[in-house]
Every structure is written in structure tokens, then in C-alpha cells.
Design a protein around this motif. Structure first.
Motif, mmCIF file in Angstrom:
data_model
loop_
_atom_site.group_PDB
_atom_site.id
_atom_site.type_symbol
_atom_site.label_atom_id
_atom_site.label_comp_id
_atom_site.label_asym_id
_atom_site.label_seq_id
_atom_site.Cartn_x
_atom_site.Cartn_y
_atom_site.Cartn_z
ATOM 1 N N UNK A 56 -10.959 -14.650 -1.596
ATOM 2 C CA UNK A 56 -9.857 -13.866 -1.063
ATOM 3 C C UNK A 56 -8.813 -13.716 -2.174
ATOM 4 N N UNK A 57 -7.980 -12.671 -2.125
ATOM 5 C CA UNK A 57 -7.026 -12.456 -3.223
ATOM 6 C C UNK A 57 -6.136 -13.659 -3.506
ATOM 7 N N UNK A 58 -5.623 -14.276 -2.437
ATOM 8 C CA UNK A 58 -4.687 -15.378 -2.621
ATOM 9 C C UNK A 58 -5.271 -16.585 -3.310
ATOM 10 N N UNK A 59 -6.580 -16.711 -3.295
ATOM 11 C CA UNK A 59 -7.205 -17.906 -3.883
ATOM 12 C C UNK A 59 -6.988 -17.996 -5.383
ATOM 13 N N UNK A 60 -6.752 -16.858 -6.028
ATOM 14 C CA UNK A 60 -6.566 -16.901 -7.477
ATOM 15 C C UNK A 60 -5.254 -17.558 -7.881
ATOM 16 N N UNK A 61 -4.355 -17.739 -6.911
ATOM 17 C CA UNK A 61 -3.144 -18.502 -7.217
ATOM 18 C C UNK A 61 -3.462 -19.987 -7.379
ATOM 19 N N UNK A 62 -4.654 -20.390 -6.963
ATOM 20 C CA UNK A 62 -5.056 -21.790 -7.085
ATOM 21 C C UNK A 62 -5.570 -22.125 -8.476
ATOM 22 N N UNK A 63 -5.875 -21.140 -9.294
ATOM 23 C CA UNK A 63 -6.429 -21.454 -10.618
ATOM 24 C C UNK A 63 -5.613 -20.895 -11.775
ATOM 25 N N UNK A 64 -5.029 -19.705 -11.607
ATOM 26 C CA UNK A 64 -4.394 -19.054 -12.747
ATOM 27 C C UNK A 64 -3.244 -19.861 -13.361
ATOM 28 N N UNK A 65 -2.358 -20.498 -12.587
ATOM 29 C CA UNK A 65 -1.313 -21.304 -13.239
ATOM 30 C C UNK A 65 -1.880 -22.402 -14.130
ATOM 31 N N UNK A 66 -3.009 -22.984 -13.723
ATOM 32 C CA UNK A 66 -3.614 -24.054 -14.519
ATOM 33 C C UNK A 66 -4.302 -23.488 -15.767
ATOM 34 N N UNK A 67 -4.923 -22.322 -15.626
ATOM 35 C CA UNK A 67 -5.533 -21.679 -16.790
ATOM 36 C C UNK A 67 -4.457 -21.281 -17.803
ATOM 37 N N UNK A 68 -3.350 -20.740 -17.305
ATOM 38 C CA UNK A 68 -2.251 -20.352 -18.187
ATOM 39 C C UNK A 68 -1.678 -21.584 -18.887
ATOM 40 N N UNK A 69 -1.513 -22.665 -18.134
ATOM 41 C CA UNK A 69 -1.014 -23.914 -18.728
ATOM 42 C C UNK A 69 -1.901 -24.345 -19.887
ATOM 43 N N UNK A 70 -3.209 -24.333 -19.657
ATOM 44 C CA UNK A 70 -4.115 -24.782 -20.707
ATOM 45 C C UNK A 70 -4.055 -23.853 -21.920
ATOM 46 N N UNK A 71 -4.045 -22.552 -21.678
ATOM 47 C CA UNK A 71 -4.052 -21.593 -22.779
ATOM 48 C C UNK A 71 -2.799 -21.727 -23.642
ATOM 49 N N UNK A 72 -1.665 -22.037 -23.014
ATOM 50 C CA UNK A 72 -0.439 -22.250 -23.784
ATOM 51 C C UNK A 72 -0.509 -23.572 -24.530
ATOM 52 N N UNK A 73 -1.032 -24.592 -23.878
ATOM 53 C CA UNK A 73 -1.106 -25.921 -24.484
ATOM 54 C C UNK A 73 -2.072 -25.960 -25.669
ATOM 55 N N UNK A 74 -3.221 -25.331 -25.507
ATOM 56 C CA UNK A 74 -4.239 -25.353 -26.557
ATOM 57 C C UNK A 74 -4.086 -24.099 -27.406
ATOM 58 N N UNK A 75 -3.427 -24.251 -28.547
ATOM 59 C CA UNK A 75 -3.072 -23.092 -29.371
ATOM 60 C C UNK A 75 -4.279 -22.286 -29.835
ATOM 61 N N UNK A 76 -5.439 -22.939 -29.975
ATOM 62 C CA UNK A 76 -6.621 -22.252 -30.471
ATOM 63 C C UNK A 76 -7.298 -21.402 -29.404
ATOM 64 N N UNK A 77 -6.869 -21.558 -28.155
ATOM 65 C CA UNK A 77 -7.496 -20.822 -27.064
ATOM 66 C C UNK A 77 -6.800 -19.482 -26.893
ATOM 67 N N UNK A 78 -7.562 -18.412 -26.890
ATOM 68 C CA UNK A 78 -6.997 -17.075 -26.766
ATOM 69 C C UNK A 78 -6.661 -16.773 -25.305
ATOM 70 N N UNK A 79 -5.630 -15.937 -25.116
ATOM 71 C CA UNK A 79 -5.285 -15.501 -23.762
ATOM 72 C C UNK A 79 -6.182 -14.367 -23.287
ATOM 73 N N UNK A 80 -6.963 -13.804 -24.197
ATOM 74 C CA UNK A 80 -7.787 -12.655 -23.839
ATOM 75 C C UNK A 80 -8.723 -12.939 -22.663
ATOM 76 N N UNK A 81 -9.433 -14.080 -22.610
ATOM 77 C CA UNK A 81 -10.309 -14.326 -21.458
ATOM 78 C C UNK A 81 -9.557 -14.333 -20.125
ATOM 79 N N UNK A 82 -8.342 -14.858 -20.110
ATOM 80 C CA UNK A 82 -7.558 -14.884 -18.873
ATOM 81 C C UNK A 82 -7.106 -13.477 -18.500
ATOM 82 N N UNK A 83 -6.757 -12.674 -19.488
ATOM 83 C CA UNK A 83 -6.353 -11.296 -19.213
ATOM 84 C C UNK A 83 -7.530 -10.472 -18.685
#
Length: 699
Positions: A303-330
Motif C-alpha cells: 500500500x502507498x503508506x507502507x513506504x513511510x516504513x522504509x524510506x526514512x531509514x534508507x535516507x539515513x543510511x545513504x547520508x551516513x555512508x558517504x560512498x553510497x549513492x542516492x540514485x538507487x533511492x531516487x
């Protein structure tokens, strides 16, 4: 002064650090204005026809049981949330949400800002990226402010609870977690990770530290459910709704009537992976939580709302791990919009409050029969789930697999500090303790392994500098155990009495420091250290310190100190100073002025000379420090080492600012750091630079 400036400058913590750094940025206020505007203009079907009527009925009916009313009216899916979600929405604006959908968005907006604040505290210095990738995330904005789902609320409680857990405020963390579960029950998925975090990061009284928070969480959840616990309609709407059985749909048949359920299996594998870590850092904790929710999204059409359960954590990791690109999340977010544009119940064209359109892409393709809309939707779902799987894989590769061997975060980092008596080893240990905090450090001292207590006849024959006077191999056994994450039973030498205390348990920690006379004398011992430091000040300065200390603290005469030093000179040269070549870093203070009267207790103006191996790249650190005119650093290379000569002054605030430039994702270990000034401050900065460098390159 503008409102945002007054808010910003009035909210500092006890260290003067601004808690609401995000308010300084225009992009925050732009995002806030955008979300408020969207809240007035858009609302999905569930928000308009289910959530808002449910909440407003609760208040307008005088707090009658809304679950029973709507269930009996045939709206079993009207509000599949526990009662605290109802209270949270209602008392913060939802009681009048029938007037405009913005009112029910007020608590959602508060939860959204709450998530942003928590993430900004966890990702200090990353405000721009956080605002860009979380605050302005198109999917998260769509979920809450256009489509109108409520999932931002439980995630806000979850992250607030996690932050309190990291701060070792377990009781408050448990309270907030109980409130979170009382807004959406699938938050129970995180409970095993809470248990593992507390268990892995505490050495003593583990059961007690688990039991109290567990009881609090259970009690809070039970009390909030108590008013409706005997309501059959409530139990069916919340705990037996149509989404929950989908957990069991991902399965395949085995041996006739028996099924193998994929989601529980993958979740258990995830838990088993978490148990492999000797310690669980906050980064790993948040990654595992994001993964546990991803398991649901991968194997259940979301369901659409379920993506709020993962995206904040994915964004956190992508910011924390400098070598990880944001492109996969986008790309994942793009796939989200494609899929939900092609589903039969897509609301893209009629979610606008002032639109009467019933158009859907699914209906358009079904009517024109160019291509089967089910095939298109299936392809879009395949694209979405593949993007999600790839994100999970990449985060696993960079976040979990890499962290399995990451020093400091999940494995003890062992520092050896060696040198003769009275050279400043304990002072250096104290500088590290101020940096990392006593709760992050274990300190053991070589004097504990003396063979005899003070006054024993053997001390007339052998000095304490001799290997024969110490149980050096016992140290090796203890260090190996601590490095493997195991506790040891170790006795302690009391310098005040000269006696040994009863053995007590010593536990490993993120930073374990061994301070003593012989850390590098035996190869098997020195090879255990991740960073080896040898302290050897200029000889006249060492004599000045040693004599001054023993006169004041041990009531010795100057003559007695000099006599003892003469007796130990041969052993010092043979057994102690001979260890210096094995050190990664050699630290030598020296006096800028001549010492006319050694041992008179006079405070001298000092300079610092550091020799270190060429493998440690100091260029980034030294480049930044050259801007401080009051600090003079001369850097040169020898045949097999590099040498730093440091004089002058620097403020503790400048030391802190420089540390934040390179500390990266190790900042959680310096949250409560006490920074020194001048040469001691430089030593702190230099040592943590070396520790981070070694931790990153020797993992």
C-alpha cells in the motif's frame, strides 16, 4: 528578528549546540509551506471517506466506541489502527477535520517535523542532505500530504524511541515505543532488535535492563487498548483486518497440506544476522529496522503508506555512508509513482479536492485494449520490487556486511599506551576518556600484573621495569579475550596502598586502552593492538615531572627519587625504551625553556614532537590546521617515519570544529566529548584522527 531566527537562537542544548539547526535553512520553510498548502488541496479516498469521519464521529458522539459504530455500518476497513492513533489525531486537530483535511494533517505534520528533528540529531552536520532527501522526498510528501496516509505517526514514535535508546534512557524509550505500538501494531517487528541492542551493549544486569523497559512497553500498550479490549468489532478492525493475512500469502506448499512461509523465514534470518555482532551500533540498529519492514514490502504488494516504513531509514543510511549513492533511492521513488499510477484504485487524477474526475490509467488501458492493464501493473510492480531488492542488497553490502568487521562500532578497538614511569601515560588515557566518555571505554593497566605487592623482599632484587617482575603473558590472555568481546576476571593494583584488590570482572568496550610499561615488549601482545602509542618526553622534562610528582603525591625526597631512577636506568633502557620502535605513534613533550631546577614543581612552557608511521595519512588534518595562526606545525618526513613539531595555542572550540570535519560516522562515540585546548587539545584531535584512520583502514 524573524520567527525562524528567534526559534533557532532560543533552542540550544547545554553545550551551546543548536538543536534546531534545520530552521536556519530556507529549504525547510519552503518544504513546510508546500506541505501545508498541499494539505488544504489534496486528500485521498481513505482520508476523506474513512479516517476523517471516524475521528470526527469519536468526538461528536461524546467519545462513543467508533470501532463498533463503523464495523456495524459495514466499514470494517475504516480505521485499522489502535486507539492511541485515534487520540493522537483527534486531540491535535482531527476533532474538527470535517471542516478541512488540513486539521487532521496537523498531528501528521508535527510527527513529520519530529522525524526530521531526530534525524538531524543523529546526522549532525548533514542538515542540507537531510532536508533535500527526507524533508522534500516526493514519495513521503505524497503519502502524507496528498494521498493522506497516517504512517508518519508510528515512524515518528519509533525514531524518537530509538534516539532515547541510544542515549541510554531506556525507560523513556520503552514508554515512547509503547505509544508507537499503540498507533500501529506492526511496530512489534522492532522489539527483538531493541532486545538485542540492550543485550549486546550492556555488560552487567542485562536481564534487569531488559525487564523494566519490556514491562513499561507492555503496560503502556495494554492501558491504551484497555477501553476497547472487550469490543469484538475493535479486535476485528485492528487485529484481524484484511491486510494482516497477506503475511501468510507469500508461501509455497511442502509435503501436502504444509506450507513454508517466506516472510517469517526471512525475518528470522535477519534476526540471526543481527546476533552475529558483538555490539550493535546505532547505525546497524536503524538499518536492521529498515530491513525488517522491507521484508513485508518485498513479499506483499504494498500500500502507498507502507513506504513511510522504509524510506526514512534508507535516507539515513545513504547520508551516513558517504560512498553510497542516492540514485538507487531516487529510482525507487520513481518506481513507486509508476506502480501506483497503474493500479486499479490509483487516485492520482481525483485526489485533488476540487476535481470530479474518475479517470485512471488502469481504466484507460482497459477501455482502449491497447495492452492489458494487469500486465502493465504487474510490470510496474516487478520494477518497483526489483528496485527495492536492489536497495536492500546495496545497503546490506555497504551497511551490514561492511560493518561486520568495522572496528569501534561493532568490535573493540584496542589502544596500547606504553612508556616509562612518570612520562604521562595516565594523562594520555585521561585525554582519550574525555573524548570518548567513560561509558565507551575500558581501561586496564599493566601494574595490575606485578608479581608482588609493595614491600615484598623481591623488590630489593628486581625492579618493576623487568619482565620477570610482571605476569606479562597473563596480559596477553586478557587482551585476546577482550578483543573477542569476552569478559575477563582481573585483579587490580592499588597504588595508594601498594596492595592487590580482589579480582573483579572486566568487560570489553568500544575503546579498550591498555596502559603500562610493557605493552609492546612481547610480539604476541603488541600484535593485538589496533593503535600502538609510546610516550617518551625529553629526559630532563621526564625527570622534572617524575620528581615533582613523587615529592607531592608519595612524600619522597628528591634524592630518593633520583636514587630509584638510577637503580632503574639499566632496566629502563633495556626493557622499556626498547619498545619505542614498535609503536605506530611516538609522543614526546619537551620544554621550550631550559629547566634550571629539576623537580621544583614549576609549570613549564611545552612543545610537542610526534613521530608516526608513514602509513597514517595526516595531510587532510594538517591542511585544515594551517589556518590557525596561533598554532605552529612543522611537518617533515624521515627515512621511515614522519615527524610533527607543534608549538602554540588553539582553543577547545576549534579542536571540536576540526574533529567534526573528519569524524564522519564515528560521531556517536564523541557526543559527550570534553575537548582540551592547546597541546593537549591537539593531542586529542590527532589521536582520534589516528584511531578513525586505523578503524577505517584496518577493518
Amino acid at each position: 528578528m524573524a520567527l525562524k531566527d528567534s526559534l533557532y537562537f532560543s533552542l540550544k542544548d547545554k553545550k551551546g549546540v543548536f538543536k534546531l539547526e534545520i530552521l536556519r535553512y530556507k529549504v525547510f520553510w519552503f518544504g513546510l509551506a508546500l506541505k501545508i498548502a498541499l494539505s488544504f488541496l489534496f486528500a485521498g479516498q481513505f482520508l476523506k471517506e474513512a479516517f476523517i469521519p471516524f475521528v470526527t464521529y469519536f468526538f461528536q458522539s461524546g467519545f462513543s466506541n467508533p470501532y463498533e459504530y463503523f464495523y456495524n455500518a459495514g466499514a470494517a476497513d475504516a480505521f485499522p489502527y489502535p486507539p492511541f492513533m485515534l487520540y493522537f489525531l483527534g486531540f491535535l486537530g482531527g476533532f474538527a477535520a470535517n471542516l478541512t483535511p488540513f486539521l487532521i494533517r496537523i498531528p501528521l505534520l508535527l510527527a513529520d517535523v519530529g522525524i526530521l528533528l531526530v534525524l538531524s540529531r543523529l546526522l549532525r552536520g548533514k542538515a542540507v542532505k537531510l532536508l533535500k532527501y527526507y524533508w522534500l522526498s516526493p514519495v513521503l510528501i505524497y503519502i502524507t500530504y496528498i494521498h493522506g496516509q497516517l504512517d508518519v505517526v508510528p515512524i515518528a514514535f519509533l525514531l524518537a524511541s530509538s534516539y532515547l535508546l541510544f542515549k541510554k534512557k531506556n525507560v523513556y524509550s520503552a514508554l515512547i515505543l509503547g505509544l508507537g505500538i499503540a498507533t500501529k501494531t506492526n511496530l512489534v517487528l522492532v522489539i527483538p532488535f531493541y532486545i538485542l541492542y540492550i543485550w549486546k551493549n550492556n555488560n552487567e544486569k542485562k536481564l534487569a535492563k531488559l525487564a523494566v523497559p519490556a514491562l513499561i512497553t507492555l503496560l503502556v500498550f495494554f492501558l491504551l487498548n484497555l477501553p476497547y479490549i472487550d469490543s469484538e468489532s475493535y479486535l476485528k478492525m485492528v487485529y484481524a483486518n484484511r491486510e494482516q493475512p497477506k503475511v501468510w500469502n507469500a508461501s509455497f506448499s511442502m509435503m501436502g497440506a504444509l506450507n513454508y512461509y517466506i516472510i517469517p523465514s526471512v525475518y528470522l534470518i535477519l534476526l540471526a544476522t543481527a546476533t552475529r555482532f558483538k555490539r550493535i551500533s546505532k547505525d546497524l540498529f536503524l538499518i536492521f529496522i529498515g530491513f525488517s519492514f522491507s521484508v513485508l514490502l518485498i513479499f506483499i504488494p504494498p500500500q502507498p503508506g507502507w513506504y513511510f516504513w522504509i524510506l526514512p531509514f534508507f535516507v539515513y543510511f545513504a547520508i551516513r555512508e558517504n560512498k553510497f549513492s542516492f540514485l538507487p533511492i531516487l529510482i525507487l521513488q520513481f518506481a513507486f509513482f509508476v506502480y501506483f499510477a497503474l493500479t486499479p484504485d490509483s487516485d492520482y487524477f481525483y485526489v485533488f479536492l476540487f476535481s470530479e474526475s474518475t479517470f485512471t490509467l488502469y481504466g484507460f488501458f482497459e477501455e482502449n485494449q491497447w495492452i492489458s492493464p494487469d500486465v502493465l501493473a504487474s510490470l510496474a510492480l516487478t520494477f518497483l520490487q526489483t528496485c527495492l531488492l536492489l536497495n536492500v542488497y546495496w545497503i546490506y553490502k555497504w551497511g551490514i556486511k561492511k560493518n561486520l568487521e568495522k572496528k569501534i562500532k561493532n568490535k573493540p578497538f584496542l589502544v596500547g599506551i606504553g612508556g616509562d614511569s612518570g612520562v604521562g601515560k595516565s594523562t594520555l588515557t585521561e585525554l582519550l576518556t574525555n573524548l570518548f566518555g567513560a561509558h565507551n571505554m575500558t581501561i586496564i593497566r599493566g601494574d595490575d600484573m606485578h608479581r608482588w605487592e609493595r614491600g615484598h623482599d623481591k623488590w630489593e632484587e628486581i625492579t618493576h621495569l623487568s619482565p620477570k617482575a610482571n605476569h606479562l603473558h597473563e596480559d596477553i590472555r586478557h587482551l585476546k579475550a577482550l578483543k573477542d568481546g569476552k569478559k575477563v576476571l582481573r585483579r587490580f593494583y592499588d597504588h595508594g596502598t601498594g596492595k592487590f584488590k580482589e579480582p573483579s570482572k572486566v568487560y570489553p568496550n568500544k575503546i579498550t586502552v591498555f596502559e603500562g610499561l610493557h605493552p609492546f615488549y612481547i610480539s604476541a601482545k603488541r600484535n593485538l593492538f589496533d593503535l600502538k602509542i609510546f610516550v617518551e618526553p625529553e629526559e630532563n622534562l621526564r625527570l622534572h615531572w617524575k620528581i615533582s610528582r613523587d615529592i607531592v603525591k608519595r612524600d619522597y625526597t628528591k634524592e630518593k627519587v633520583l636514587y630509584q631512577l638510577k637503580l632503574r636506568e639499566e632496566d629502563s633502557t633495556k626493557y622499556i625504551r626498547s619498545q619505542a620502535p614498535f609503536a605506530d605513534v611516538k609522543i614526546a613533550f619537551y620544554s621550550v625553556e631550559d629547566i634550571d631546577d629539576i623537580g621544583n614543581g614549576k609549570v613549564l612552557e611545552l612543545a610537542l614532537r610526534i613521530e608516526l608511521e608513514t602509513n597514517i595519512d595526516t595531510s587532510n588534518l594538517l591542511y585544515n590546521l594551517h589556518e590557525y595562526q596561533t598554532l605552529q606545525i612543522v611537518h617533515d618526513y624521515g627515512v621511515s617515519n614522519q615527524v610533527l613539531d607543534i608549538k602554540g595555542t588553539i582553543s577547545s572550540s576549534d579542536i571540536k570544529e576540526e574533529m567534526e570535519r573528519f569524524i564522519g560516522d564515528y560521531d556517536e562515540f564523541t557526543e559527550d566529548a570534553v575537548f582540551e585546548k592547546d597541546l593537549n587539545g591537539f593531542l586529542q584531535l590527532f589521536l582520534i584522527y589516528c584511531i578513525v584512520f586505523k578503524a577505517q583502514n584496518n577493518s
